[in-house]
Write a protein that holds these residues in place. Structure first.
Motif, short mmCIF file in Angstrom:
data_model
loop_
_atom_site.label_atom_id
_atom_site.label_comp_id
_atom_site.label_asym_id
_atom_site.label_seq_id
_atom_site.Cartn_x
_atom_site.Cartn_y
_atom_site.Cartn_z
N GLN B 8 1.05 -1.16 0.21
CA GLN B 8 -0.20 -0.35 -0.08
C GLN B 8 1.18 1.20 0.16
N ILE B 9 1.82 1.21 0.92
CA ILE B 9 2.61 2.57 1.13
C ILE B 9 3.46 2.93 -0.49
N ALA B 10 3.57 1.75 -0.82
CA ALA B 10 4.55 1.55 -2.45
C ALA B 10 3.61 1.93 -3.22
N ARG B 11 2.24 1.91 -2.96
CA ARG B 11 1.24 2.29 -4.17
C ARG B 11 0.61 3.89 -3.96
N PHE B 12 0.93 3.80 -2.91
CA PHE B 12 0.51 5.54 -3.20
C PHE B 12 1.41 6.42 -2.71
N SER B 13 2.16 6.96 -2.79
CA SER B 13 3.83 6.53 -2.78
C SER B 13 4.12 7.21 -3.98
N ARG B 14 3.59 6.23 -5.17
CA ARG B 14 3.56 6.81 -6.49
C ARG B 14 2.34 7.70 -7.15
N LEU B 15 1.97 7.85 -6.05
CA LEU B 15 0.83 9.51 -6.24
C LEU B 15 1.18 10.38 -6.23
N ALA B 16 0.78 11.13 -7.79
CA ALA B 16 1.26 12.68 -7.50
C ALA B 16 1.06 13.17 -5.90
N PRO B 17 2.18 14.23 -5.68
CA PRO B 17 1.79 14.68 -3.96
C PRO B 17 0.00 15.20 -3.32
N ALA B 18 -0.11 16.34 -4.44
CA ALA B 18 -1.76 16.62 -5.00
C ALA B 18 -2.55 15.76 -4.38
N ARG B 19 -2.16 14.51 -5.23
CA ARG B 19 -3.79 13.22 -5.09
C ARG B 19 -3.94 12.58 -4.04
N LEU B 20 -2.36 12.35 -2.78
CA LEU B 20 -2.08 11.15 -2.17
C LEU B 20 -3.14 11.63 -1.01
N LEU B 21 -3.45 12.70 -0.14
CA LEU B 21 -3.75 13.32 0.61
C LEU B 21 -5.68 12.74 0.31
#
Lengths: 214, 238
Positions: B8-21
């Protein structure tokens, strides 16, 4: 016996209650039998049997709660309080220092030393941030935070700040002297060494110092 | 760290910062971040100086724990009056957020087994508070009636009781027992431990509680007497 999948953490670092709970939860998750899980976990961690019994009772009891006004009220209280704590963590009131904060409360250094059973020399070093923050035990931070009704986080931020000269130092230069060593790096002391010095000077007994070593 | 949390961490980390939250807050189903994942990203935001981001994730964690904490508080009868509940909740949540916002390695287990960490701390606070209040009641002379009733057949382990109403009644009564009686009762009747050590070396309640077999039997007899009244109500429910 099934073991909890608590990978990535050395066994010696795992709190015994955490290990017991993890095993209990794992067994309930697999077999659904709370009594059997309690038995197996208690055999594996007999010193936790009393806690596990209450944990099992809590787990079983929570199954039967229906939504109610009381539960909704308590949930609202939780979310409200959580909001306030989150704000305080992100904008903690600046901790003004150990000696200064104690003075504002009418406590001098000697009284503070008696209250905490920490020598004045150690307190002054902590106040002036002359101790390496990475070497300060969590118990010390917690005791100071409780004493000053502040958060552990605010205290850690203070202790991690730059070292300071004693307030009563008189500067003979327009620029305040630095306490950096010859290399430019600040020479901070390990907390354990500060305790040793306090014991050696007779300010603390070895048993008093032992309390703060872990 | 467990495999699915790491994934999960790897998957979410691939998101652009603006989309992560937004993703951390809104993802559902298989994509719903585990609490361990939320703690990881809260600490990451914290270390990066992203206070709004850390706050958003911290609030998401609050919503995850609120239901369970509310039920736990009610189990140990600390939900009323409101100021008592507030005091208990404050203690648990203050400790929770002190731990979550602490990025030291010593708090790493929150990112491995969040609910183990949370449950342990919450239940220890609740048990201590309950014991303090019970002691106050005892000191003020509000102890339960000592009326004797001959011990009868006691209930089976919880998962063998079908009616939620009966189970709730039994568990409420059990939670009111003094700690030693409660422990002895649960270890005997829920888990089948024998009261004292035997020649075959089987684990016993006496050894686990650090008392004699006679003391265990004493606890069990007192528990049986104290549970007499619920038994009648439970039989009426059926």
């Amino acid at each position: 016996m099934d073991s909890p999948d608590t990978n990535s953490l050395p066994a010696e670092d795992l709190d015994p209650q955490d290990a017991a709970i993890a095993l209990f939860d794992s067994l309930v998750g697999r077999h659904g039998d709370i009594g059997a899980a309690l038995r197996a976990a208690s055999i594996r961690y007999p010193e936790q049997a009393g806690f596990l019994a209450d944990y099992a009772l809590t787990s079983d009891s929570m199954r039967d709660f229906e939504p109610s006004e009381a539960l909704e009220r308590i949930e609202a209280q939780i979310l409200h309080r959580a909001d306030a704590l989150i704000v305080s963590h992100n904008s903690p009131a600046l901790f003004a220092g150990i000696v200064a904060t104690a003075a504002r409360r009418g406590i001098d250094l000697l009284q503070l030393s008696d209250l905490l059973e920490l020598s004045r020399s150690v307190l002054v070093k902590l106040d002036r941030r002359l101790i390496d923050p990475a070497t300060i035990p969590a118990s010390v931070t917690a005791a100071l935070a409780e004493q000053f009704s502040t958060t552990g986080d605010a205290l850690r931020r203070y202790l991690a700040g730059p070292p300071s000269m004693a307030a009563e130092a008189s500067y003979r230069s327009r620029k305040a002297p630095s306490i950096a060593g010859a290399s430019g790096a600040v020479d901070r002391e390990a907390f354990a060494n500060a305790l040793d010095a306090a014991v050696k000077s007779g300010e603390m007994t070895p048993s008093q110092a032992a309390r703060w070593r872990s | 760290m467990e495999r699915d949390v790491a994934d999960q961490i790897a998957r979410f980390s691939r998101l652009a910062p603006a989309r992560l939250l937004g993703a951390l807050k809104q993802a559902q189903g298989d994509d719903r971040p585990r609490e361990e994942t939320l703690v990881h990203f809260l600490r990451r935001a914290r270390q990066a100086g992203d206070e709004p981001g850390a706050s958003t994730i911290a609030r998401a964690i609050a919503r995850r724990v609120s239901g369970r904490l509310a039920r736990m508080t009610c189990v140990w009868r600390l939900g009323e009056p409101a100021d008592l509940a507030e005091d208990v909740i404050d203690e648990i949540l203050t400790d929770l957020y002190d731990q979550l916002f602490n990025c030291d390695d010593s708090q790493k287990f929150w990112e491995i087994r969040f609910w183990v960490c949370f449950n342990r701390r919450a239940i220890n606070v609740l048990l201590r508070r309950r014991a303090e209040l019970d002691q106050i009641d005892a000191d003020e002379g509000d102890a339960a009636s000592e009326e004797w009733e001959r011990p009868r057949e006691l209930p089976a382990a919880p998962n063998r009781i079908d009616q939620p109403e009966t189970r709730a009644l039994i568990n409420d009564a059990l939670s009111r027992l003094p700690e030693n009686q409660r422990t002895a009762f649960l270890l005997k009747h829920w888990s089948g431990f024998q009261e004292e050590a035997s020649a075959d070396g089987a684990p016993s309640i006496a050894v686990m509680m650090g008392v004699s077999g006679r003391t265990v039997r004493n606890y069990l007899a007192k528990a049986s007497r104290a549970l007499a009244s619920w038994r009648e109500e439970a039989e009426e429910i059926g």
